[in-house]
Design a protein around this motif. Structure first.
Motif, PDB file in Angstrom:
ATOM      1  N   ALA A   1      -5.754  -0.617  -0.146  1.00  0.00           N
ATOM      2  CA  ALA A   1      -4.597   0.238   0.140  1.00  0.00           C
ATOM      3  C   ALA A   1      -4.121   0.005   1.564  1.00  0.00           C
ATOM      4  O   ALA A   1      -4.870  -0.462   2.423  1.00  0.00           O
ATOM      5  N   PHE A   2      -2.851   0.325   1.798  1.00  0.00           N
ATOM      6  CA  PHE A   2      -2.325   0.257   3.170  1.00  0.00           C
ATOM      7  C   PHE A   2      -1.288   1.341   3.372  1.00  0.00           C
ATOM      8  O   PHE A   2      -0.683   1.843   2.416  1.00  0.00           O
ATOM      9  N   ILE A   3      -1.100   1.695   4.626  1.00  0.00           N
ATOM     10  CA  ILE A   3       0.030   2.557   4.999  1.00  0.00           C
ATOM     11  C   ILE A   3       0.523   2.094   6.365  1.00  0.00           C
ATOM     12  O   ILE A   3      -0.250   2.010   7.314  1.00  0.00           O
ATOM     13  N   PHE A   4       1.807   1.731   6.402  1.00  0.00           N
ATOM     14  CA  PHE A   4       2.401   1.228   7.637  1.00  0.00           C
ATOM     15  C   PHE A   4       3.566   2.126   8.026  1.00  0.00           C
ATOM     16  O   PHE A   4       4.462   2.383   7.208  1.00  0.00           O
ATOM     17  N   GLU A   5       3.575   2.571   9.270  1.00  0.00           N
ATOM     18  CA  GLU A   5       4.735   3.320   9.759  1.00  0.00           C
ATOM     19  C   GLU A   5       5.875   2.341  10.020  1.00  0.00           C
ATOM     20  O   GLU A   5       5.644   1.172  10.369  1.00  0.00           O
ATOM     21  N   LEU A   6       7.106   2.804   9.855  1.00  0.00           N
ATOM     22  CA  LEU A   6       8.263   1.940  10.090  1.00  0.00           C
ATOM     23  C   LEU A   6       9.499   2.776  10.387  1.00  0.00           C
ATOM     24  O   LEU A   6       9.459   4.013  10.364  1.00  0.00           O
ATOM     25  N   GLY A   7      10.611   2.068  10.647  1.00  0.00           N
ATOM     26  CA  GLY A   7      11.799   2.791  11.061  1.00  0.00           C
ATOM     27  C   GLY A   7      13.003   2.599  10.177  1.00  0.00           C
ATOM     28  O   GLY A   7      14.050   3.187  10.438  1.00  0.00           O
TER      29      GLY A   7
ATOM     30  N   VAL B   1       8.261  -5.142   3.166  1.00  0.00           N
ATOM     31  CA  VAL B   1       6.821  -5.050   2.891  1.00  0.00           C
ATOM     32  C   VAL B   1       6.576  -5.083   1.383  1.00  0.00           C
ATOM     33  O   VAL B   1       5.684  -5.784   0.891  1.00  0.00           O
ATOM     34  N   GLU B   2       7.396  -4.344   0.636  1.00  0.00           N
ATOM     35  CA  GLU B   2       7.219  -4.318  -0.819  1.00  0.00           C
ATOM     36  C   GLU B   2       7.356  -5.726  -1.406  1.00  0.00           C
ATOM     37  O   GLU B   2       6.558  -6.146  -2.242  1.00  0.00           O
TER      38      GLU B   2
ATOM     39  N   GLY C   1      -0.753  -6.886  -8.932  1.00  0.00           N
ATOM     40  CA  GLY C   1      -1.394  -5.601  -9.212  1.00  0.00           C
ATOM     41  C   GLY C   1      -1.239  -4.554  -8.119  1.00  0.00           C
ATOM     42  O   GLY C   1      -2.050  -3.634  -8.025  1.00  0.00           O
ATOM     43  N   TRP C   2      -0.209  -4.681  -7.294  1.00  0.00           N
ATOM     44  CA  TRP C   2       0.010  -3.675  -6.251  1.00  0.00           C
ATOM     45  C   TRP C   2       1.142  -2.727  -6.626  1.00  0.00           C
ATOM     46  O   TRP C   2       2.139  -3.130  -7.217  1.00  0.00           O
TER      47      TRP C   2
ATOM     48  N   LEU D   1       3.761   2.618   1.724  1.00  0.00           N
ATOM     49  CA  LEU D   1       2.356   2.631   1.320  1.00  0.00           C
ATOM     50  C   LEU D   1       2.180   1.670   0.152  1.00  0.00           C
ATOM     51  O   LEU D   1       3.116   1.475  -0.631  1.00  0.00           O
ATOM     52  N   GLY D   2       0.978   1.128   0.034  1.00  0.00           N
ATOM     53  CA  GLY D   2       0.687   0.302  -1.126  1.00  0.00           C
ATOM     54  C   GLY D   2      -0.754   0.514  -1.542  1.00  0.00           C
ATOM     55  O   GLY D   2      -1.600   0.878  -0.719  1.00  0.00           O
ATOM     56  N   TRP D   3      -1.038   0.318  -2.824  1.00  0.00           N
ATOM     57  CA  TRP D   3      -2.411   0.442  -3.305  1.00  0.00           C
ATOM     58  C   TRP D   3      -2.583  -0.430  -4.537  1.00  0.00           C
ATOM     59  O   TRP D   3      -1.616  -0.716  -5.256  1.00  0.00           O
ATOM     60  N   LYS D   4      -3.825  -0.861  -4.741  1.00  0.00           N
ATOM     61  CA  LYS D   4      -4.109  -1.674  -5.920  1.00  0.00           C
ATOM     62  C   LYS D   4      -4.200  -0.754  -7.121  1.00  0.00           C
ATOM     63  O   LYS D   4      -4.888   0.274  -7.065  1.00  0.00           O
TER      64      LYS D   4
END
Ligand SMILES: C[S@@+](CC[C@H](N)C(=O)[O-])C[C@H]1O[C@@H](n2cnc3c(N)ncnc32)[C@H](O)[C@@H]1O
Length: 302
Positions: A247-253, A261-262, A271-272, A288-291
């Motif tokens: 999983a990830f979470i990146f702040e952005l503007g 990112v997507e 599979g994300w 955000l992304g997750w498997k």
């Protein structure tokens, strides 16, 4: 630029002669009163005048006072290192609350915090997750700036005595994201978090940002922490895939950065699932992304 009427200046002077200089930075009498209260509460009396002069030259209050609350932590702040923002505090708090709510089993969580700055994200995640005895968290934060890593370690030392780090660890080290390779750690991570520099050079150079609070950001906070576009997200997605993160979470503007990112994650790995998140001011704030079909599926509710 917002003008302050002489009536307001006279009103301020009647309350305290330290208020009019604060008005120059805050442009608002109530805010100036609040700041004066904090200065008086947090600094010794012989530092008040100096603090007010620094503030009247647009220096951020957090550098003047030396710290900023972040969740239940008090994060040390110094020039050359970005001051933690409420928007970041909001998503970090939400993320740790959701992990606590949804990851029920005793688990070891390995987290990488890229571009760590003061270390605020790593430290708040650690603090909130270690309240639950079932988690062992190993968090590594890195930053290219020597001043940031020194401050992150000072923040760790400040908070560490009140924590049990027997089961868990938080480590900070100096590293450039663009030279980062798996060999740096030779291990994998469950979760990648980051608040990288994401203000475009055009936005940063725009004269509009010379107004109000943005003026103090430009004058005092490091541009190294602010200016960036897609290059950081490209590298963050690489790191996510190469460390086998779930999983990830990146702040952005901007929406564009989220869409970038997507696209990147879906082009590099199968599979994300991804999701965009807006903060309480209704501004796009994270991607955000997750498997799929992992314990991280709960992020769909983020
Ligand atoms: C927006 S600040 C975020 C700091 C902190 N995570 C926070 O949320 O307050 C971005 C950070 O990225 C760091 N940085 C800039 N370029 C970098 C690079 N090439 N590699 C690693 N860190 C970098 C800056 O020093 C800064 O501390």
């Amino acid at each position: 630029m917002t003008r302050i009427s002489s009536k307001v200046i006279r009103e301020a002077y009647k309350v305290s002669k330290l208020l009019p200089p604060l008005l120059r930075a805050t442009k608002n009498l109530d805010l100036a009163k609040c700041e004066l209260q904090w200065i008086k509460r947090e600094l010794p009396k012989n530092k008040w005048t100096e603090a007010v002069i620094r503030r009247s030259n647009y220096e951020p209050l957090q550098y003047v006072l030396g710290s900023q609350p972040f969740g239940s932590l008090d994060i040390l702040c110094r020039r050359n290192v970005l001051i933690p923002r409420w928007e970041t505090e909001e998503w970090v708090t939400r993320l740790s609350d959701m992990i606590r709510q949804h990851i029920k089993d005793t688990t070891q969580l390995k987290i990488l915090d890229a571009c760590t700055g003061t270390g605020c994200i790593s430290l708040l995640l650690h603090q909130k997750l270690s309240e639950e005895a079932k988690y062992k968290t190993d968090i590594l934060g890195f930053d290219v700036s020597y001043d940031a890593v020194t401050l992150a370690n000072d923040n760790l030392n400040k908070n560490e005595p009140s924590w049990s780090l027997e089961k868990s660890s938080v480590t900070f080290r100096k590293s450039n994201i663009f030279h980062w390779s798996l060999n740096d750690t030779a291990e994998s991570f469950d979760l990648i978090v980051s608040n990288p520099p994401y203000i475009t050079r055009e936005e940063y150079s725009s004269p509009v940002t010379l107004e109000g609070v943005a003026r103090s950001v430009k004058l005092y906070e490091p541009s190294l922490a602010l200016i960036g576009q897609y290059e950081f997200y490209e590298k963050l997605v690489d790191i996510t895939v190469s460390t086998n993160a779930k999983a990830f979470i990146f702040e952005l503007g901007s929406n564009d950065q989220a869409t970038y990112v997507e696209k990147q994650i879906n082009s590099l790995a199968a599979g994300w699932k991804t999701k965009m998140y807006s903060d309480t001011a209704d501004k796009i704030r994270c991607v955000l992304g997750w498997k799929k079909d992992t314990v991280w599926d709960f992020l769909v509710k983020f």
